[in-house]
Motif scaffolding. Structure first.
Motif, mmCIF file in Angstrom:
data_model
loop_
_atom_site.group_PDB
_atom_site.id
_atom_site.type_symbol
_atom_site.label_atom_id
_atom_site.label_comp_id
_atom_site.label_asym_id
_atom_site.label_seq_id
_atom_site.Cartn_x
_atom_site.Cartn_y
_atom_site.Cartn_z
ATOM 1 N N LYS A 129 -7.422 2.654 -83.314
ATOM 2 C CA LYS A 129 -7.095 3.929 -82.655
ATOM 3 C C LYS A 129 -7.988 5.069 -83.135
ATOM 4 C CE LYS A 129 -3.381 4.917 -85.955
ATOM 5 N NZ LYS A 129 -1.922 5.183 -86.113
ATOM 6 N N SER A 130 -8.545 4.924 -84.346
ATOM 7 C CA SER A 130 -9.517 5.908 -84.834
ATOM 8 C C SER A 130 -10.902 5.524 -84.328
ATOM 9 C CB SER A 130 -9.519 5.947 -86.371
ATOM 10 O OG SER A 130 -10.669 6.614 -86.855
ATOM 11 N N GLY A 131 -11.505 6.409 -83.538
ATOM 12 C CA GLY A 131 -12.842 6.130 -83.022
ATOM 13 C C GLY A 131 -13.865 5.977 -84.130
ATOM 14 N N THR A 132 -13.695 6.729 -85.221
ATOM 15 C CA THR A 132 -14.637 6.648 -86.344
ATOM 16 C C THR A 132 -14.576 5.283 -87.010
ATOM 17 O OG1 THR A 132 -14.327 9.020 -86.715
ATOM 18 C CG2 THR A 132 -15.418 7.774 -88.451
ATOM 19 N N ILE A 133 -13.354 4.801 -87.250
ATOM 20 C CA ILE A 133 -13.201 3.470 -87.848
ATOM 21 C C ILE A 133 -13.759 2.412 -86.903
ATOM 22 C CG2 ILE A 133 -11.492 1.705 -88.454
ATOM 23 C CD1 ILE A 133 -9.829 3.832 -89.766
ATOM 24 N N SER A 134 -13.508 2.577 -85.618
ATOM 25 C CA SER A 134 -14.028 1.634 -84.629
ATOM 26 C C SER A 134 -15.556 1.563 -84.686
ATOM 27 C CB SER A 134 -13.578 2.062 -83.231
ATOM 28 O OG SER A 134 -14.157 1.245 -82.235
ATOM 29 N N ASP A 135 -16.203 2.711 -84.763
ATOM 30 C CA ASP A 135 -17.670 2.737 -84.803
ATOM 31 C C ASP A 135 -18.209 2.138 -86.100
ATOM 32 O OD1 ASP A 135 -17.650 3.898 -82.332
ATOM 33 O OD2 ASP A 135 -18.012 5.937 -83.045
ATOM 34 N N ILE A 136 -17.542 2.425 -87.227
ATOM 35 C CA ILE A 136 -17.968 1.861 -88.513
ATOM 36 C C ILE A 136 -17.825 0.340 -88.483
ATOM 37 C CG2 ILE A 136 -17.414 1.695 -90.976
ATOM 38 C CD1 ILE A 136 -16.586 4.658 -90.842
ATOM 39 N N ALA A 137 -16.702 -0.132 -87.949
ATOM 40 C CA ALA A 137 -16.476 -1.579 -87.869
ATOM 41 C C ALA A 137 -17.553 -2.254 -87.033
ATOM 42 C CB ALA A 137 -15.095 -1.857 -87.280
ATOM 43 N N TYR A 138 -17.930 -1.645 -85.900
ATOM 44 C CA TYR A 138 -18.948 -2.264 -85.051
ATOM 45 C C TYR A 138 -20.324 -2.253 -85.715
ATOM 46 C CZ TYR A 138 -21.918 -3.600 -81.231
ATOM 47 O OH TYR A 138 -22.844 -4.268 -80.472
ATOM 48 N N THR A 139 -20.628 -1.176 -86.427
ATOM 49 C CA THR A 139 -21.912 -1.094 -87.137
ATOM 50 C C THR A 139 -22.062 -2.261 -88.104
ATOM 51 O OG1 THR A 139 -22.011 1.319 -86.969
ATOM 52 C CG2 THR A 139 -23.293 0.289 -88.728
ATOM 53 N N HIS A 140 -20.994 -2.564 -88.835
ATOM 54 C CA HIS A 140 -21.065 -3.658 -89.815
ATOM 55 C C HIS A 140 -20.928 -5.022 -89.140
ATOM 56 C CE1 HIS A 140 -21.357 -1.116 -93.315
ATOM 57 N NE2 HIS A 140 -20.400 -0.365 -92.844
ATOM 58 N N SER A 196 -13.919 -3.001 -74.879
ATOM 59 C CA SER A 196 -13.923 -1.773 -75.682
ATOM 60 C C SER A 196 -14.079 -0.544 -74.799
ATOM 61 C CB SER A 196 -15.067 -1.823 -76.702
ATOM 62 O OG SER A 196 -15.198 -0.587 -77.371
ATOM 63 N N LYS A 197 -13.566 0.573 -75.294
ATOM 64 C CA LYS A 197 -13.725 1.856 -74.595
ATOM 65 C C LYS A 197 -14.803 2.715 -75.245
ATOM 66 C CE LYS A 197 -10.154 0.813 -72.037
ATOM 67 N NZ LYS A 197 -10.360 0.371 -70.642
ATOM 68 N N ARG A 198 -15.430 2.195 -76.302
ATOM 69 C CA ARG A 198 -16.422 2.957 -77.050
ATOM 70 C C ARG A 198 -17.817 2.697 -76.496
ATOM 71 N NH1 ARG A 198 -14.556 6.946 -79.725
ATOM 72 N NH2 ARG A 198 -16.342 6.873 -81.146
ATOM 73 N N ALA A 199 -18.503 3.759 -76.096
ATOM 74 C CA ALA A 199 -19.839 3.625 -75.505
ATOM 75 C C ALA A 199 -20.841 2.936 -76.430
ATOM 76 C CB ALA A 199 -20.358 4.996 -75.080
ATOM 77 N N PRO A 200 -20.911 3.295 -77.736
ATOM 78 C CA PRO A 200 -21.872 2.610 -78.624
ATOM 79 C C PRO A 200 -21.600 1.108 -78.725
ATOM 80 C CG PRO A 200 -21.056 4.625 -79.655
ATOM 81 C CD PRO A 200 -20.193 4.373 -78.457
ATOM 82 N N THR A 201 -20.311 0.742 -78.737
ATOM 83 C CA THR A 201 -19.951 -0.676 -78.822
ATOM 84 C C THR A 201 -20.377 -1.420 -77.562
ATOM 85 O OG1 THR A 201 -18.059 -0.171 -80.248
ATOM 86 C CG2 THR A 201 -18.041 -2.299 -79.118
ATOM 87 N N LEU A 202 -20.114 -0.837 -76.405
ATOM 88 C CA LEU A 202 -20.491 -1.481 -75.142
ATOM 89 C C LEU A 202 -22.005 -1.602 -75.009
ATOM 90 C CD1 LEU A 202 -17.939 0.206 -72.728
ATOM 91 C CD2 LEU A 202 -17.965 -2.182 -73.462
ATOM 92 N N LYS A 203 -22.717 -0.566 -75.416
ATOM 93 C CA LYS A 203 -24.182 -0.592 -75.352
ATOM 94 C C LYS A 203 -24.735 -1.701 -76.247
ATOM 95 C CE LYS A 203 -28.268 2.381 -76.044
ATOM 96 N NZ LYS A 203 -28.929 1.556 -77.041
ATOM 97 N N GLY A 204 -24.246 -1.762 -77.490
ATOM 98 C CA GLY A 204 -24.719 -2.785 -78.419
ATOM 99 C C GLY A 204 -24.338 -4.186 -77.975
ATOM 100 N N THR A 205 -23.151 -4.322 -77.394
ATOM 101 C CA THR A 205 -22.697 -5.638 -76.912
ATOM 102 C C THR A 205 -23.566 -6.118 -75.759
ATOM 103 O OG1 THR A 205 -20.425 -5.145 -77.583
ATOM 104 C CG2 THR A 205 -20.739 -6.906 -75.980
ATOM 105 N N LYS A 206 -23.901 -5.205 -74.855
ATOM 106 C CA LYS A 206 -24.784 -5.572 -73.741
ATOM 107 C C LYS A 206 -26.131 -6.053 -74.272
ATOM 108 C CE LYS A 206 -27.223 -3.666 -69.749
ATOM 109 N NZ LYS A 206 -27.550 -2.473 -68.949
ATOM 110 N N GLU A 207 -26.681 -5.347 -75.254
ATOM 111 C CA GLU A 207 -27.966 -5.746 -75.831
ATOM 112 C C GLU A 207 -27.862 -7.122 -76.491
ATOM 113 O OE1 GLU A 207 -28.814 -2.528 -78.445
ATOM 114 O OE2 GLU A 207 -29.469 -1.168 -76.846
#
Length: 267
Positions: free
Chosen positions: A160-171, A194-205
């Protein structure tokens, strides 16, 4: 176990007055493990702090001995990471980061329990806690890319925390290079929700990379249900959006274009 005077361990809320030895400053210890364990489980936070320092020395110089008592230490260390005493929390994080500076095997269960705590600590309001947690996550994702590590990080990409979500995806991304394509593909399929743009972008790549490098990519896609297949196809075929210029740029372009008459003059 030898204790320092109370003046040497003070101001536990900021960590500023506490003496933290750097890794290179750690010296071999001749402390007996039973005494260290007793201090680790003490109700006195100063005993906890000094016990962690001894365990840091064991990790550096006597790793095999530390392994002998790891089962008796692991759960307590997780509790101390979450201690209300910031100095103890930071010191426990320092111990974990030093443990995972090197690849460690057979510690999947501990990592599974530690990751959720570390991800929360990575957004702690206190920078010295936050930074130690991030450093520990960095080492774990680089040196302990277990499948279980990847799955836990994946689940936190929906936090639910977007910051935690982004950190988790980075790692999570850092573990992909060490995992078999089947696991990476399965994780990517989950991340498409996912609803997070950075996660979707990285997943597509990552899916594009798998499509080019993994011989069984089409087979894996065909084994999915129809809805998932369409979702992957849509993402792979999606073209990058053109960036819309601002109003000033649009006006400049219009001025350069020749003006076409609306009506032709009839003589």
């Amino acid at each position: 176990m030898n204790r320092k005077t109370s003046t040497e361990i003070v101001n536990e809320d900021s960590g500023a007055g506490v003496e933290y030895l750097e890794y290179q400053e750690l010296q071999p210890t001749d402390e007996e493990l039973p005494a260290v364990l007793q201090a680790l489980h003490s109700e006195d936070w100063k005993d906890n702090f000094l016990a962690i320092q001894q365990l840091r020395a064991f990790n550096k110089f006597r790793w095999e001995d530390l392994c002998l008592v790891w089962a008796q230490s692991a759960q307590k260390l997780l509790e101390l990471i979450d201690s209300i005493r910031s100095s103890v929390s930071k010191h426990a994080l320092m111990l974990l980061s030093e443990i995972f500076m090197a690849p460690r095997y057979g510690m999947e269960s501990f990592v599974e329990l530690a990751l959720p705590i570390l991800l929360v600590k990575a957004i702690n309001e206190k920078a010295f806690i936050r930074n130690e947690a991030k450093k520990t996550l960095e080492y774990i994702s680089s040196n302990c890319p277990y499948e279980s590590t990847a799955y836990i990080l994946c689940s936190h990409c929906f936090h639910k925390s977007g910051t935690i979500s982004d950190i988790a995806y980075t790692h999570l991304q850092k573990t992909f290079g060490s995992l078999v394509p089947t696991v990476v593909f399965g994780i990517c399929v989950q991340l498409l929700d996912s609803k997070r743009a950075p996660t979707l972008k990285g997943t597509k790549e990552q899916l594009i990379h798998l499509q080019k490098s993994w011989a069984d990519f089409k087979i894996a896609v065909n084994e999915l249900d129809h809805l998932q297949q369409r979702k992957i196809q849509r993402w792979l075929e999606q073209r990058p959006e053109r960036k819309a210029g601002n109003l000033r740029d649009m006006i400049k372009r219009r001025k350069k274009e020749p003006v076409q008459p609306v009506f032709e003059l009839v003589e």
